[in-house]
Write an enzyme that holds these catalytic residues in place. Structure first.
Site, PDB file in Angstrom:
ATOM      1  N   SER B 276       0.862  -1.173   0.000  1.00 43.57           N
ATOM      2  CA  SER B 276       0.000   0.000   0.000  1.00 43.57           C
ATOM      3  C   SER B 276       0.897   1.221   0.000  1.00 43.57           C
ATOM      4  O   SER B 276       1.929   1.228   0.669  1.00 43.57           O
ATOM      5  CB  SER B 276      -0.870  -0.022   1.272  1.00 43.57           C
ATOM      6  OG  SER B 276      -1.221   1.290   1.665  1.00 43.57           O
ATOM      7  N   LYS B 282       0.481  -2.835   5.530  1.00 43.83           N
ATOM      8  CA  LYS B 282      -0.728  -3.511   5.045  1.00 43.83           C
ATOM      9  C   LYS B 282      -0.399  -4.640   4.066  1.00 43.83           C
ATOM     10  O   LYS B 282       0.533  -4.548   3.275  1.00 43.83           O
ATOM     11  CB  LYS B 282      -1.581  -2.470   4.318  1.00 43.83           C
ATOM     12  CG  LYS B 282      -3.060  -2.579   4.621  1.00 43.83           C
ATOM     13  CD  LYS B 282      -3.818  -1.510   3.851  1.00 43.83           C
ATOM     14  CE  LYS B 282      -5.193  -2.001   3.488  1.00 43.83           C
ATOM     15  NZ  LYS B 282      -5.717  -1.332   2.304  1.00 43.83           N
ATOM     16  N   ASN B 284      -2.326  -6.443   1.201  1.00 46.77           N
ATOM     17  CA  ASN B 284      -3.542  -6.410   0.399  1.00 46.77           C
ATOM     18  C   ASN B 284      -3.711  -7.672  -0.436  1.00 46.77           C
ATOM     19  O   ASN B 284      -2.723  -8.283  -0.839  1.00 46.77           O
ATOM     20  CB  ASN B 284      -3.502  -5.198  -0.547  1.00 46.77           C
ATOM     21  CG  ASN B 284      -3.916  -3.914   0.142  1.00 46.77           C
ATOM     22  OD1 ASN B 284      -4.803  -3.918   0.990  1.00 46.77           O
ATOM     23  ND2 ASN B 284      -3.259  -2.818  -0.227  1.00 46.77           N
ATOM     24  N   ARG B 315     -20.324  -9.194 -45.388  1.00 48.19           N
ATOM     25  CA  ARG B 315     -19.331  -8.589 -44.471  1.00 48.19           C
ATOM     26  C   ARG B 315     -20.006  -7.398 -43.817  1.00 48.19           C
ATOM     27  O   ARG B 315     -20.504  -6.505 -44.514  1.00 48.19           O
ATOM     28  CB  ARG B 315     -18.072  -8.140 -45.228  1.00 48.19           C
ATOM     29  CG  ARG B 315     -16.967  -7.602 -44.289  1.00 48.19           C
ATOM     30  CD  ARG B 315     -15.604  -7.641 -44.985  1.00 48.19           C
ATOM     31  NE  ARG B 315     -15.461  -8.950 -45.604  1.00 48.19           N
ATOM     32  CZ  ARG B 315     -15.043  -9.155 -46.853  1.00 48.19           C
ATOM     33  NH1 ARG B 315     -14.671  -8.140 -47.597  1.00 48.19           N
ATOM     34  NH2 ARG B 315     -14.984 -10.386 -47.336  1.00 48.19           N
TER      35      ARG B 315
END
Lengths: 385, 385, 385, 385
Positions: B276, B282, B284, B315
């Site tokens: 982070s 942290k 994550n 087409r």
């Protein structure tokens, strides 16, 4: 009528009957009956209880308005259905009432019923598909030598035959239906797992009840419950959406050929079809329009289903519960497109002279300049996959 | 680097190389070389012309900026590629220059190249899928007896085992890959039809050139060109999207288990992952997040592709030309989700004690109350479809 | 060239430059510079540190390949950008390095940069929109009395004027742009909240830094950070998608008018546009095709964005991180459609005689039977909202 | 009951009544009555004819099953409605029968009725929105000082207050409703243009009839008919979808807070809500689940609508006719999400002690470390846009 006015262009009568309130409720009640029978068979509940449940499981005795309203509150139609069935059973047999839905969870009934409804839809769709394939085969043979403009980016290109064009539609639809069929077969599984998908409430008799229940309902018994794994259903819905897309392509081609300035083909009309409320003389490509509209609805519905398959843990919070209305929308899209294009194919008017003159008006090379068109056409017809 | 910064979370390095400018251009040039060889082989053009074309077909000699810009003007990368190739050939051999791309149309090269790129992507994805399946099998075996809460609607339900949960992920991914694999095989066709899909310019030698070209490129030769019938591609992309959805479901489960308050599992982190910018401590669920994000992109991309399959006549005018970027987005979504979840599976930390204590905190029935969990787990592992 | 070959039909040069790697990175670095200046202004960091940061913040000094690769690992381009910037600053000033990105979170820079890029795109689009509106106004006036068939469900209906038709396109585009413009304005907010959106790291100076930063970047300062509330962006992207749809409708109309059998209008062609690789004489509706293709891509991209706005708590796990590539796809769709239709409108050939003869060929009522067509046309032109 | 069982989780009672067969039919008949009155007022048809039409225009006299079936055949409900009305009028007054629907086209009635139904839905939604906003304001004030974990990527981040979180939901919903409201107002237009949108059948009296009709129906009279320009409707549906997304975000947050391991908040339950068919003790986030499910349906439905706005010429062939069912699905999604989250907000249980202890369990900095949380909260509440 099971189709609402707001959905009047988005549903066929035959499929609406399958998705009608009474029919769905009866299918739910039949699940509970089959479960009770399976459990009686294995000795989990008394045979008499199963009989009492079977007897009470009659959709016409239920208050549909109350059921629908209670379903929204409960967040599932299963809870009020089971409650109402229990109450009905209780009048005759209190003990039986206590074993209604024994060992099952809401999603067991909701998913199994969905599969059963889908398999009924399969019958309706398959019959129409076969007729459509026959009609297209006939058209292709009949117009093997009907020269017309090839058109790319809506501009004239080298000539093709109308037989080749029809064979192209047919081959795509055959491939599409083959996929749809194998996905229906892949999905034809019972859902039965109880609260967490372990059939814990049935102790060591879970597998036997599961197999008996699958047999009762004429469904395959899966390796394991699939509450939070929606990939088989997703694959079926994708196949139906693609098939609908191929119908939409055929519809768009014909609507373009029906333009006044082109005038090379026309859908049949008649019996209230093709009219205009402001210009009575007009002949609209109504059936093609319905198929195009259906093909425009399928993609977003499919994306909704796919976005919902990220389901949390053993049962999701939203993704799963969003499915019924979406699944029905996709099946109905396929149904409307198919029914419409079947009518078109069986009654198609082809103006070969106009095809020729439109081709000649572009002052291109000789109409014999068809390369491998006929070889391609025959190959496409032959492969009946 | 072939991935743009704006797409940095939406592309893997391996797939970006396949979709890189030089690689795509070289694949396009290889098509022209193969076409020339096939036509020389059948006697449509001189062998010397084919050699001259092959010699000039080197991507590194082309001005990529000019090519990209000219492609937007032409509405297709085929036209400027062919023009630039012709110019390069012309320097050596004017006659050869005049037979570059002989008998082919823009969509022949664009579609064939797309199929070839997809088949290269298949190799990359398949390798990762196999490793992921092995890792999940190992996790499932290791945690056959690790009791944890079943969770439905994010609420505690009866216990399951982590081994069963992992087996559920694995089975869905195996089914998913089986579908992806068969759709890759179904799609592995040459596109070759010329202006209107009849190979008119090749007279009665169209089929032979077609077969020789397919052999050159190691692709199957279709019954007929499929310019305006995109169902096979659609089915492949749907299968990839569903597979990505199953990866997203696994990712979401793990991200939920990684919540601090739950703490039952964690993805590995390390080497720049899981950090982070504001809170260095942290950890994550970064890889899971990437997979979830990918699974949220696939549905809308698939719906775009499906909405585009209503292609006009021989087409379409827009539906077809919209495909490349969409197809690439879906394949990359699958690739990012797969690469991320492979890393997660191979490095997953499982906290069995926390699983047990979270279960006990719900004061439910005995952890032995597992019903058929182990039977289901084994069945799911055994079916190696 | 900033556009990849795989996206060559799905991106304009002008917008690709805005979304180019170097430009995005420089915009990210400018955010860090502006943040440092704002914090120095409020006294959070030393002025010398802000200067050192500003000096190091030069995109050309960064290794782009490394950045892109590290972004995927980190799950955000912010973390490696900040790390690389810190390293660059550290060489000159270690103290300054420690305050790079002070108080900010990854999403602050990523979202703010996205808003800034979007506002640059607005300038590009707006200029084209104004020219397109002028061109359509001119066409409408010029053909106020050019009678042509009205066409409903692709069938002839009562006559209209080409001036009315053009006025209808114009009015829809003006309404569309008005919505786009007000949504751009509504979205032009700074993102700045720190880890949890409370600017906690800045104590009681958060608001002042926030205001100074907004002033530095010439953005509005929001009531509060909007990390997990994506409604304003969604509304902008919806407006762009609808605007693109109105461009697609105009393009489809013109492509239909360009059909050989209709022949009432033609896009200009020239300079590599409108050609065919197999039929050199052909004049394709290439610009219209590009706009139609763009309009077919926007809906699914928008649905992806919308599906992603269910973001968990203070920062979502997947929904948010999926955005950049999707947002860019929608803006580019608008850009390609707009640039294409601007070229079409400024160079449109109208065949009034053919319009008249196609009308007469339907043997309908008098061409004077135009009802309120001219009143409607004038009203549509007058409202310049 | 106007909600079908298959849609039981996807529709509210109040909105289903607006979209019920009888109500739609009566609204269609009222259009014809209003048209007749307007035309009588301007002198286009006799006053007596208008009276005869008004008298016959009673929905309860119509055979609904026949109408629905005939609508699918006609490709529009307008044609059979007009035919049945004509037949009913004819019994009393043959001359009046011949002027039913005079000068109008099918799309005039179908579109105008859709707008009228939508404006009725607006009332229902607006009432709920206002109550929801009040409830959220109260929650935010009550919990201005309730400290809780901020959570990013589902991991603990710095603390916030629950009051700030609730203010964030509220502000997004207020912005969302402001957009919805202005789009409803923007869309509140009469549709009236006749066959080609020129009101040709009314000669020089078209504008006057148009204005009289708009006045009769209490709708705005547009600059010109908008048959093939669906941008205003699209903008309304986009606004509703975004608003639904903001409700879904709130629902997802609360469902996550309700997890047993988190336990910080709970929706009210009661009256059949929150139960489980397999585990009676369980308290499910049923209302949140319904809102999440609704928010997962809106994006694909919106993309279907957007894909349909490329309408051919003066009336499209498929895109337009696909709308009713899609529009209804989006409005119902908004309705279910709103009704559900209103119940949640008005009955929400908040466990402030648990919020505190979950925060403390992360051993982070002081709970006073809230930065500008309260300033942001107050600002968000104040802006009542």
């Amino acid at each position: 009528m099971s189709t609402r006015l707001i959905d009047c262009l988005a549903a066929t009568k035959a499929l609406s009957e399958i998705f009608s309130d009474r029919h769905i409720l009866q299918t739910m009640l039949n699940f509970e009956t089959a479960l009770a029978r399976a459990e009686a068979h294995v000795g989990v509940i008394p045979v008499a209880a199963a009989s009492a449940i079977a007897q009470a499981a009659a959709a016409q005795d239920f208050d549909m308005d109350e059921l629908v309203e209670a379903s929204l509150r409960a967040g599932t139609p299963a809870i009020p259905t089971v409650q109402m069935l229990r109450a009905a059973v209780h009048i005759q047999n209190a003990e039986a009432a206590s074993v209604v839905h024994w060992g099952a969870t809401s999603q067991d009934i909701v998913d199994t019923v969905l599969i059963e409804l889908l398999l009924e839809c399969r019958q309706v769709l398959e019959k129409d598909h076969r007729r459509l394939a026959l009609a297209l085969e006939r058209i292709s043979e009949e117009h093997a030598n009907t020269v017309m403009l090839g058109r790319t980016l809506l501009q004239p290109a080298q000539p093709i035959t109308f037989g080749l064009k029809a064979a192209g539609w047919l081959a795509a639809l055959r491939r599409g239906w083959t996929r749809v069929g194998s996905r229906f077969t892949e999905s034809a599984y019972l859902q039965f797992g109880g609260a967490s998908g372990t059939l814990a409430a049935l102790g060591d008799r879970g597998i036997r009840v599961s197999e008996a229940l699958a047999a009762e309902l004429n469904l395959k018994c899966p390796d394991a419950p699939w509450h939070a794994h929606r990939d088989r259903l997703a694959a079926l819905l994708a196949a139906l959406s693609i098939y609908t897309g191929s119908l939409g392509k055929m519809a768009l081609d014909i609507a373009l050929l029906m333009q006044h300035e082109v005038g090379e083909a026309a859908e049949p009309g008649g019996n209230g079809r093709g009219g205009s409320s402001s210009m009575p003389h007009k002949r609209n490509p109504t059936a093609c329009m319905l198929a195009i509209a259906a093909a425009k609805r399928a993609p977003g519905l499919l994306s909704n289903f796919l976005a919902g398959i990220l389901q949390e843990h053993e049962r999701g919070v939203g993704g799963w519960q969003s499915e019924w209305t979406t699944v029905q929308g996709i099946v109905q899209a396929a149904g409307v497109a198919l029914e419409s294009m079947l009518e078109v194919a069986e009654g198609l008017t082809v103006d070969a002279a106009r095809m020729r003159s439109n081709f000649e008006a572009t002052s291109q090379e000789s109409p014999d300049f068809l390369g491998s068109a006929e070889i391609f056409r025959r190959r496409l017809l032959e492969k009946k996959d």
